[in-house]
Enzyme design. Sequence first.
Site, PDB file in Angstrom:
ATOM      1  N   SER A 240     -41.862   9.615   7.705  1.00 31.11           N
ATOM      2  CA  SER A 240     -42.372  10.087   8.987  1.00 31.11           C
ATOM      3  C   SER A 240     -43.232  11.308   8.760  1.00 31.11           C
ATOM      4  O   SER A 240     -43.028  12.053   7.796  1.00 31.11           O
ATOM      5  CB  SER A 240     -41.206  10.449   9.915  1.00 31.11           C
TER       6      SER A 240
ATOM      7  N   TYR B 267     -33.458  14.055  12.473  1.00 33.55           N
ATOM      8  CA  TYR B 267     -34.458  13.054  12.100  1.00 33.55           C
ATOM      9  C   TYR B 267     -35.390  13.612  11.031  1.00 33.55           C
ATOM     10  O   TYR B 267     -35.642  12.971  10.001  1.00 33.55           O
ATOM     11  CB  TYR B 267     -35.252  12.621  13.328  1.00 33.55           C
TER      12      TYR B 267
END
Length: 281
Positions: free
Chosen positions: A138, A151
């Site tokens: 990400s 995350y």
Amino acid sequence: MSTSRPARGRDPRGMRVVVTGASGTFGRAIGARLSGLGARVVGLDVAPRPDDPVDVLPCDLTDDDAVPAAAAAAIERLGGLDLLVNNAGIGGPAPAELPPGDEVRRQLDINLLGAWRVTSACVDALTESRGRVVMLSSRMAVMQLPLAAAYGASKRALVAYADALRLEIGTHVGVTCVYPSAVRSPIHDSTAAAGLSLEGVSRYEPLDGVVDAVLRAALSRRPRRDVATTRRGAAEFFLARHLPALTDRIVARAFAERVRSGAFTGAEPAAGVVRRHAGRP
């Protein structure tokens, strides 16, 4: 960092592929695209759907015993393995200032350790075929956003795992990390439900661009270390790696504007952030 499509790459026809999280938004799109190009794809997912575009085996990536068995079944069905796409991942609210609880552990277990479990179960087959591993990381692996510490930490740790894996098996297996930004999908639902949506702080990008980047990583003639999904993503990656203080200021300014707009008012996990910003001169 690569953002261009390889002019000449590996032929996907007949390529034996395992995709994790194959019944989710990214996984379905990746599986369908690879299958459409002639690859043979088997997916792994905790909750396969009857309309999945490829064959998907049920597998809980947090189960130490279930993962090797499911991976072995997928490899046996394919007759070997040329490409592993570690796509499975979840998000959710996790402010860094609060103690780590079940939500934090769940994200780390799936996003990091799930990929680790599957990869370790596939290393022998990938080594035999001189195959590839593609990790769906990400943009938050390099440019952290507030209120989503678990995350970001899981994705940064996934990159560290990929780096170690590359050093260990890179003589025989290519290891690439792909860095999407935000894509509209159910992964953001729990964060929005908690009142912590970062609309306006993170810019959305099209799903097709993420799939294109995965294909570049999988089919390039030579393995690439890092692949961005957009030109903007490549610029953000460069700035975050080389000018981290600048990127911190950019994110902090956008976040402060969102706090002042009242976006997090009433959201309990963001109470500390709201209080501190309200107390600033």
